[in-house]
Design a protein around this motif. Sequence first.
Motif, PDB file in Angstrom:
ATOM      1  N   UNK A  46       0.831  -1.215   0.000  1.00 15.06           N
ATOM      2  CA  UNK A  46       0.000   0.000   0.000  1.00 15.06           C
ATOM      3  C   UNK A  46       0.861   1.258   0.000  1.00 15.06           C
ATOM      4  N   UNK A  49       2.467   1.682  -3.460  1.00 13.78           N
ATOM      5  CA  UNK A  49       1.558   2.170  -4.501  1.00 13.78           C
ATOM      6  C   UNK A  49       1.155   3.608  -4.226  1.00 13.78           C
ATOM      7  N   UNK A  53       1.541   6.536  -7.013  1.00 15.27           N
ATOM      8  CA  UNK A  53       0.337   7.285  -7.419  1.00 15.27           C
ATOM      9  C   UNK A  53       0.491   8.767  -7.077  1.00 15.27           C
TER      10      UNK A  53
ATOM     11  N   UNK B  78      -8.452   2.197   2.291  1.00 14.68           N
ATOM     12  CA  UNK B  78      -6.991   2.186   2.313  1.00 14.68           C
ATOM     13  C   UNK B  78      -6.473   2.441   3.725  1.00 14.68           C
ATOM     14  N   UNK B 199      -0.117  -0.281  -9.568  1.00 16.96           N
ATOM     15  CA  UNK B 199      -0.990   0.865  -9.263  1.00 16.96           C
ATOM     16  C   UNK B 199      -0.981   1.872 -10.406  1.00 16.96           C
ATOM     17  N   UNK B 211      -6.832   1.751  -7.623  1.00 10.11           N
ATOM     18  CA  UNK B 211      -5.569   1.088  -7.976  1.00 10.11           C
ATOM     19  C   UNK B 211      -4.700   0.808  -6.745  1.00 10.11           C
ATOM     20  N   UNK B 212      -4.787   1.665  -5.727  1.00  6.85           N
ATOM     21  CA  UNK B 212      -3.992   1.462  -4.504  1.00  6.85           C
ATOM     22  C   UNK B 212      -4.490   0.214  -3.774  1.00  6.85           C
ATOM     23  N   UNK B 213      -5.817   0.137  -3.614  1.00  2.05           N
ATOM     24  CA  UNK B 213      -6.398  -1.009  -2.895  1.00  2.05           C
ATOM     25  C   UNK B 213      -6.141  -2.308  -3.658  1.00  2.05           C
ATOM     26  N   UNK B 215      -3.614  -3.312  -5.137  1.00  2.00           N
ATOM     27  CA  UNK B 215      -2.281  -3.900  -4.953  1.00  2.00           C
ATOM     28  C   UNK B 215      -2.234  -4.886  -3.785  1.00  2.00           C
TER      29      UNK B 215
END
Lengths: 103, 227
Positions: A46, A49, A53, B78, B199, B211-213, B215
């Motif tokens: 997390x 990413x 991002x 998240x 992501x 996209x974060x979740x 991963x």
Amino acid sequence: MNTLWIATIGASVLCYLLKLSGFLIPNSLLSNPVLVRINELIPVVLLSSLVSIQSLASKTEIVVDHRLGGVLAAFIALRLRASFPIMMIAAAITSAFIYRSGI
Amino acid sequence: MGQNSRVSFDRRAVLRDSLSVSLPVGTYGAAFGAASVAAGFSVIQTCALSLLLFSGASQFAVVGVMAAGGSALSAIATGGLLGIRNGLYALRMAPILRFTGIKKFSAAQITIDESIGVALSQETRGESAMRFGFLSTGIGVFIFWNFFTLVGAVSASSIGNPSMWGLDAAVPAAFLGLLWPRLDSMKKKYAALASAILALGLTPFLPAGLPIIATVVIALFFGWRSR
């Protein structure tokens, strides 16, 4: 109530319940090695990413701008074993410099 | 002072350990306060996150996902995924802390990386030292973190365009700083690299935040295999 308040209160309640659950349920979960390994990896994936991002995405587009310069400076600072505040300052100064010079 | 026969550990030594962790960590609250305001949160919302959520990585995640244009639900999910480890810390510490009643409910709020880290480092001094280290570090971080959050939020809200001061790069830099000490094996480095790429690859196709979740599948994949 706006969405920022919903995110603030919602995440706070959820995270508190997660903390509390550990005090309320029996600790047999910890004996499962797969769960332990996955739990160790969740912050890694997390956070990683979030780095990519936040450095390169703007809504649903990939954008290369001053932010990436700041994060690269943070990366170099961490490689040089800089402390957390020094790393943050290096990132902010680099990003602000690129933004102001309009590159 | 310190002559209580039931308590045989050196309180000063434990306090010194907890202060050497809680003060520097607390000052990072200024970075969170500034980043949160730069992400569009008000000073009051920023302080509410530090008081009520009180877990650095989850707090940065919530403001990060909202700043990226994600929904409140993605931000909550998240933040929650990053908060699971606090529950597992509590699971591990509950038999040592042996708190009951209202104490259990307050202890839950200060169950974070730092309070658990200091408590575990007191193992050789005994269980009462671990309990004292947990409480003094948890309360110490709570006080310093919230104070510096306010300082960071108020200063950031008075300087105008956050990009002019590099504050929009501060959020990903903070994530990188939180990630760095966790990359202690090749497996974790590969997992980090794979999720950064996944992501970004999903960004054009999914609503912001998802996209974060997504991963998490990489954590499942790498965690499932024993090596």
